[in-house]
Design a protein around this motif. Structure first.
Motif, mmCIF file in Angstrom:
data_model
loop_
_atom_site.group_PDB
_atom_site.id
_atom_site.type_symbol
_atom_site.label_atom_id
_atom_site.label_comp_id
_atom_site.label_asym_id
_atom_site.label_seq_id
_atom_site.Cartn_x
_atom_site.Cartn_y
_atom_site.Cartn_z
ATOM 1 N N ALA A 26 33.637 55.884 61.684
ATOM 2 C CA ALA A 26 32.881 55.170 62.715
ATOM 3 C C ALA A 26 31.390 55.176 62.396
ATOM 4 C CB ALA A 26 33.144 55.775 64.078
ATOM 5 N N TYR A 29 29.679 52.142 60.737
ATOM 6 C CA TYR A 29 29.490 50.932 61.532
ATOM 7 C C TYR A 29 28.180 51.002 62.319
ATOM 8 C CZ TYR A 29 34.343 49.825 60.489
ATOM 9 O OH TYR A 29 35.520 49.524 59.838
ATOM 10 N N PRO A 37 40.419 44.514 64.369
ATOM 11 C CA PRO A 37 41.293 45.374 63.578
ATOM 12 C C PRO A 37 42.653 44.771 63.268
ATOM 13 C CG PRO A 37 41.206 46.141 65.834
ATOM 14 C CD PRO A 37 40.283 44.966 65.746
ATOM 15 N N SER A 40 45.698 46.114 66.170
ATOM 16 C CA SER A 40 45.366 46.143 67.592
ATOM 17 C C SER A 40 45.049 44.738 68.065
ATOM 18 C CB SER A 40 44.155 47.051 67.829
ATOM 19 O OG SER A 40 43.748 47.011 69.168
ATOM 20 N N GLN A 42 43.042 44.439 70.638
ATOM 21 C CA GLN A 42 41.730 44.615 71.247
ATOM 22 C C GLN A 42 40.621 44.536 70.207
ATOM 23 O OE1 GLN A 42 41.164 48.414 73.136
ATOM 24 N NE2 GLN A 42 39.104 47.935 73.791
ATOM 25 N N ARG A 44 37.090 45.598 69.053
ATOM 26 C CA ARG A 44 36.310 46.812 69.305
ATOM 27 C C ARG A 44 34.828 46.459 69.191
ATOM 28 N NH1 ARG A 44 40.509 50.677 70.071
ATOM 29 N NH2 ARG A 44 42.324 49.346 69.748
ATOM 30 N N GLU A 46 32.076 48.610 70.482
ATOM 31 C CA GLU A 46 31.098 49.688 70.583
ATOM 32 C C GLU A 46 31.632 50.922 69.857
ATOM 33 O OE1 GLU A 46 33.085 52.249 73.486
ATOM 34 O OE2 GLU A 46 31.043 52.579 72.843
ATOM 35 N N GLN A 49 34.848 52.804 70.962
ATOM 36 C CA GLN A 49 36.079 52.025 70.763
ATOM 37 C C GLN A 49 36.490 52.035 69.300
ATOM 38 O OE1 GLN A 49 35.108 48.136 72.264
ATOM 39 N NE2 GLN A 49 35.454 48.715 74.405
ATOM 40 N N ILE A 50 35.520 51.917 68.412
ATOM 41 C CA ILE A 50 35.815 51.934 66.970
ATOM 42 C C ILE A 50 36.358 53.300 66.577
ATOM 43 C CG2 ILE A 50 34.759 51.824 64.673
ATOM 44 C CD1 ILE A 50 32.904 49.597 65.867
ATOM 45 N N ARG A 51 35.733 54.353 67.061
ATOM 46 C CA ARG A 51 36.183 55.718 66.742
ATOM 47 C C ARG A 51 37.605 55.941 67.262
ATOM 48 N NH1 ARG A 51 31.900 57.744 68.046
ATOM 49 N NH2 ARG A 51 32.317 58.086 70.246
ATOM 50 N N ARG A 52 37.903 55.497 68.486
ATOM 51 C CA ARG A 52 39.255 55.668 69.043
ATOM 52 C C ARG A 52 40.298 54.882 68.247
ATOM 53 N NH1 ARG A 52 36.159 55.800 73.563
ATOM 54 N NH2 ARG A 52 36.430 53.618 74.076
ATOM 55 N N TYR A 53 39.949 53.675 67.812
ATOM 56 C CA TYR A 53 40.875 52.896 66.990
ATOM 57 C C TYR A 53 41.230 53.669 65.724
ATOM 58 C CZ TYR A 53 42.741 49.478 63.760
ATOM 59 O OH TYR A 53 43.534 48.845 62.847
#
Length: 127
Positions: A26, A29, A37, A40, A42, A44, A46, A49-53
């Protein structure tokens, strides 16, 4: 700036992916990056969100091989696009591959290239 330096940014991304550390990837970025992605629906928008993905993806023990890379540089903007293969693992540990198209767009911030756009999609014959 030679295109080889932009292409080498993919090595950093691949190493961060293989590290299993979602914060490490992350960090590549920009704070306002957009990630479209592979795995997914969704978009992303922020850092959290990128880290969670990537946290979720890294549970599948991923690695990436860049098969075809096209790099361009325009002063403070760099672009890598092409084809990569993701190897991931199912819940039972068996590996599987996804061949995908990608585009990474980078912007130079204080001498550091950060990803501002990343789009990845599965090749049509795998859908």
């Amino acid at each position: 700036m030679p295109t080889e330096k932009i292409a080498a940014l993919l090595d950093d991304w691949g190493a961060a992916l293989a590290s299993g550390d979602p914060a490490r990837i992350a960090d590549l970025y920009a704070p306002d990056a957009v990630l479209l992605p592979t795995a997914s629906y969704q978009i992303r928008l922020e850092p959290g969100q990128i880290r969670r993905y990537f946290r979720d993806i890294m549970q599948r023990n991923p690695s990436a091989r860049f098969m075809e890379v096209h790099s361009r540089v325009f002063e403070t903007v760099g672009i890598n696009s092409g084809i990569y293969t993701f190897t991931m693992h199912r819940d039972d540990g068996t590996p599987f591959d996804l061949v995908c198209r990608f585009t990474f767009v980078y912007l130079l911030f204080d001498e550091v290239w950060k990803i501002i756009e990343h789009h990845s999609s599965i090749m049509p014959d795998q859908v």
